[in-house]
Motif scaffolding. Sequence first.
Motif, PDB file in Angstrom:
ATOM      1  N   ASP A 167     -12.264   1.537  -7.507  1.00 14.54           N
ATOM      2  CA  ASP A 167     -11.571   0.400  -8.205  1.00 14.54           C
ATOM      3  C   ASP A 167     -11.736   0.316  -9.594  1.00 14.54           C
ATOM      4  O   ASP A 167     -12.721   0.666 -10.281  1.00 14.54           O
ATOM      5  CB  ASP A 167     -11.983  -0.960  -7.462  1.00 14.54           C
ATOM      6  CG  ASP A 167     -11.246  -2.329  -8.127  1.00 14.54           C
ATOM      7  OD1 ASP A 167     -10.238  -2.056  -8.350  1.00 14.54           O
ATOM      8  OD2 ASP A 167     -11.858  -3.343  -8.106  1.00 14.54           O
ATOM      9  N   SER A 219       0.486   5.422   1.019  1.00 13.35           N
ATOM     10  CA  SER A 219      -0.331   6.292   1.496  1.00 13.35           C
ATOM     11  C   SER A 219      -0.052   7.689   1.120  1.00 13.35           C
ATOM     12  O   SER A 219       0.963   8.138   1.112  1.00 13.35           O
ATOM     13  CB  SER A 219      -0.269   6.146   3.071  1.00 13.35           C
ATOM     14  OG  SER A 219      -0.762   5.049   3.442  1.00 13.35           O
ATOM     15  N   ALA A 279      -6.202  -0.326 -10.597  1.00  9.32           N
ATOM     16  CA  ALA A 279      -5.586   0.200  -9.490  1.00  9.32           C
ATOM     17  C   ALA A 279      -6.702   0.375  -8.457  1.00  9.32           C
ATOM     18  O   ALA A 279      -7.863   0.732  -8.918  1.00  9.32           O
ATOM     19  CB  ALA A 279      -5.035   1.653  -9.604  1.00  9.32           C
ATOM     20  N   SER A 280      -6.666   0.240  -7.234  1.00  7.42           N
ATOM     21  CA  SER A 280      -7.666   0.503  -6.211  1.00  7.42           C
ATOM     22  C   SER A 280      -7.166   1.634  -5.306  1.00  7.42           C
ATOM     23  O   SER A 280      -6.172   1.734  -4.856  1.00  7.42           O
ATOM     24  CB  SER A 280      -7.890  -0.653  -5.406  1.00  7.42           C
ATOM     25  OG  SER A 280      -8.271  -1.917  -6.591  1.00  7.42           O
ATOM     26  N   PHE A 281      -8.270   2.493  -4.866  1.00  7.02           N
ATOM     27  CA  PHE A 281      -8.016   3.533  -3.642  1.00  7.02           C
ATOM     28  C   PHE A 281      -8.753   3.365  -2.439  1.00  7.02           C
ATOM     29  O   PHE A 281     -10.015   3.184  -2.775  1.00  7.02           O
ATOM     30  CB  PHE A 281      -7.938   4.900  -4.384  1.00  7.02           C
ATOM     31  CG  PHE A 281      -6.870   4.938  -5.530  1.00  7.02           C
ATOM     32  CD1 PHE A 281      -5.606   5.600  -5.306  1.00  7.02           C
ATOM     33  CD2 PHE A 281      -7.330   4.667  -6.797  1.00  7.02           C
ATOM     34  CE1 PHE A 281      -4.714   5.632  -6.488  1.00  7.02           C
ATOM     35  CE2 PHE A 281      -6.490   4.673  -7.983  1.00  7.02           C
ATOM     36  CZ  PHE A 281      -5.378   5.317  -7.596  1.00  7.02           C
ATOM     37  N   LYS A 341      -5.227   6.139   0.407  1.00  9.36           N
ATOM     38  CA  LYS A 341      -4.373   4.820   0.179  1.00  9.36           C
ATOM     39  C   LYS A 341      -4.592   4.096  -1.212  1.00  9.36           C
ATOM     40  O   LYS A 341      -5.540   3.877  -1.640  1.00  9.36           O
ATOM     41  CB  LYS A 341      -4.915   3.818   1.180  1.00  9.36           C
ATOM     42  CG  LYS A 341      -4.707   4.097   2.701  1.00  9.36           C
ATOM     43  CD  LYS A 341      -5.135   2.739   3.778  1.00  9.36           C
ATOM     44  CE  LYS A 341      -4.780   3.382   5.269  1.00  9.36           C
ATOM     45  NZ  LYS A 341      -4.901   2.190   6.257  1.00  9.36           N
ATOM     46  N   TRP A 342      -3.552   4.054  -1.783  1.00  3.86           N
ATOM     47  CA  TRP A 342      -3.391   3.272  -2.984  1.00  3.86           C
ATOM     48  C   TRP A 342      -3.188   1.621  -2.630  1.00  3.86           C
ATOM     49  O   TRP A 342      -1.925   1.383  -2.386  1.00  3.86           O
ATOM     50  CB  TRP A 342      -2.205   3.804  -3.989  1.00  3.86           C
ATOM     51  CG  TRP A 342      -2.211   3.474  -5.131  1.00  3.86           C
ATOM     52  CD1 TRP A 342      -3.107   2.491  -5.772  1.00  3.86           C
ATOM     53  CD2 TRP A 342      -1.335   4.139  -6.281  1.00  3.86           C
ATOM     54  NE1 TRP A 342      -2.676   2.614  -7.179  1.00  3.86           N
ATOM     55  CE2 TRP A 342      -1.578   3.376  -7.295  1.00  3.86           C
ATOM     56  CE3 TRP A 342      -0.341   5.092  -6.312  1.00  3.86           C
ATOM     57  CZ2 TRP A 342      -1.080   3.653  -8.587  1.00  3.86           C
ATOM     58  CZ3 TRP A 342       0.072   5.473  -7.445  1.00  3.86           C
ATOM     59  CH2 TRP A 342      -0.064   4.728  -8.671  1.00  3.86           C
ATOM     60  N   THR A 343      -4.383   1.135  -2.561  1.00  2.95           N
ATOM     61  CA  THR A 343      -4.104  -0.370  -2.237  1.00  2.95           C
ATOM     62  C   THR A 343      -3.682  -1.213  -3.032  1.00  2.95           C
ATOM     63  O   THR A 343      -3.182  -2.398  -2.758  1.00  2.95           O
ATOM     64  CB  THR A 343      -5.586  -0.777  -1.569  1.00  2.95           C
ATOM     65  OG1 THR A 343      -6.605  -0.647  -2.408  1.00  2.95           O
ATOM     66  CG2 THR A 343      -5.972   0.416  -0.444  1.00  2.95           C
ATOM     67  N   GLU A 354       0.871  -1.226   0.115  1.00  7.83           N
ATOM     68  CA  GLU A 354       0.079  -0.102  -0.073  1.00  7.83           C
ATOM     69  C   GLU A 354       0.895   1.280  -0.098  1.00  7.83           C
ATOM     70  O   GLU A 354       2.055   1.260   0.495  1.00  7.83           O
ATOM     71  CB  GLU A 354      -1.055   0.115   1.301  1.00  7.83           C
ATOM     72  CG  GLU A 354      -2.077  -0.971   1.221  1.00  7.83           C
ATOM     73  CD  GLU A 354      -2.930  -0.949   2.346  1.00  7.83           C
ATOM     74  OE1 GLU A 354      -2.785   0.029   3.150  1.00  7.83           O
ATOM     75  OE2 GLU A 354      -3.964  -1.641   2.408  1.00  7.83           O
ATOM     76  N   LEU A 358      -2.160  -2.093  -7.488  1.00  2.00           N
ATOM     77  CA  LEU A 358      -1.960  -1.755  -8.720  1.00  2.00           C
ATOM     78  C   LEU A 358      -1.299  -2.891  -9.425  1.00  2.00           C
ATOM     79  O   LEU A 358      -0.389  -3.764  -8.989  1.00  2.00           O
ATOM     80  CB  LEU A 358      -0.622  -0.635  -8.715  1.00  2.00           C
ATOM     81  CG  LEU A 358       0.004  -0.211 -10.092  1.00  2.00           C
ATOM     82  CD1 LEU A 358      -1.160   0.433 -11.116  1.00  2.00           C
ATOM     83  CD2 LEU A 358       0.909   0.709  -9.924  1.00  2.00           C
TER      84      LEU A 358
END
Length: 580
Positions: A417, A55, A394-396, A70-72, A53, A74
């Motif tokens: 997402d 942040s 990518a998810s945030f 948070k870039w959880t 992650e 990629l």
Amino acid sequence: MKILRSMLITSMVVSAAAFADLQALDDSQMSAATGEGLGFALEDFVLDTEGAELSVTGIQSSAGEEIDIKWTSLYVMGEGSEEGSIRTPGQIGSYLHPYVIRSLRGSGGLDPNDPLYNEKYGQINNELALLELAADEYQSDVQNSATFATFSYYQGCVWGQPGCDDLATVGSNGVAVQAITNEIDALNSSRAQIVDTYSLALGALENQMNSYYLSEIVPREATVAQEQTEYDAEVVELGQRLTTAFDAYEAFMAIRPQADCEFGDNCTGLNGSACPVIGGGACRDARTAYNDSYDSYEEQQSVRQDAYNDLIEARKDLAAANNDSDSFGPAGSYIEAVNNVEEFKVLCGLDSSDFGSCDGGLITRKGETKDGIESVSIALASGVERRDGLDVGASFEFAVNSVNPDGSTSPRTDYIDINMKGLFIDGTAFRLWSAPDEQGDDELNAEIRLNLFIKELDISVCDPSVCDNDPVAKEASTLNLDNMFVSLNLGYGEIQPMRLSATSDGNFEFELTKLRPGDDVDTSSQEDMQAFYDDYYENSPKSFISISDVRIGNSPDASLGSITVDGLRAQYLKVTSRDL
């Protein structure tokens, strides 16, 4: 980041032996190379954060509340990775179609027959050096994403996707070919109707239109303009008199507040507005001032109405001249001829000099589009396969404090997402060069050619702890875009460059400048300027956006339809960042 096999980087020198075996170069050979820049390709490429992650802190909402981002996740993988769950190797460029970073010169000022001339850089002076970062390019229509995306749009589905691989629907007379053919037939039908309307040649018709415009339309337009000026002046005068009357009424009521007299009434002793006999001079003067000023306002209302009536009559006279099919010599009315000539030039090009010619315009561009669609359709029917693209996702997570109706706050986490399936950017290029601005200072200019083709783009905003175990909930909160193609073209050499700069307070500024005629254009000449604009509109790159299907969820009734923006061009654009 994990690269499953290898990353290949090579300096490429284009020559007659460009397809000879690639060989490693030592430092001495590298320093002596005069090649076309650096070309690179990434083979069997996989990038996966595997739960790591990132942040981001320091960002605040408009209420001053801290937002934790948070870039959880990629991932970048090959097509078919099932949203990154299957580690599928992908290709970024190839030996024959690498991504390149290179410096070169413009082609402006060179003879088109000069071997150094390149049409792509024809609007940048040969004295200027530019830096280009470009993705791979393909001459094959099947592999060229712009052509393939257009084929898919007319086909109604992306070839190779589930339910879109029936060979009976492709070929020289396939679904897409028939669709574009029908579109071109409709355009040619519109052109034929225009041609059949007039017995005159196009040039003779335009001469008749110019003569009628000067003799019948221009004088009436002048009359409308004069009547509009007079009406506007009377409206202003009416407003001023209304203000004067209301001020006078307020002054009177301040002296005689017990007066039973509304604004707009004629205040007299009969309606309770009598002033004292003794010492009432100021009261009577104020009452008289109000009554007189309101009478003046009412008189001006009549004057304003007369001016309005005169304006309407002038407009009616102008409309009658525009639509008079008896006074205008050729068939139909003047305004119909204007519309028909404009439509014909859209269909057949601005350079059209006769109704019999149609060598440009929309019909020609659609014909070129049809050629590409036919090529793709025939190739697919012959078994040619389209290359795979990339899957990118990518998810945030956004932790914010939401404000409740009672003013209190409570913590909330929002999610986004993003998953792109079958991503291609071939044909994309960024070109940068330095040139003096109006003050003689150097500035960074640019052209952007962005081609973005995505077979499927999904954007979900559902909490993963809920949606990962509930497919129905995930579908209901997911925006799906199928067969999405964006061709964004900003900048046209030195004629209309993008200006990239920073303001004195440190903010980024992006400006697509106004058109700049070259030194060879006499800006005082109407003919030269008309030729300049005609060339610009005919040859400057346009932008396109097409999405075959927009839907929320996957139910049969979830589709919101398709989107097409065809031939978009920006005349001027300026974007400046701001410190929040």
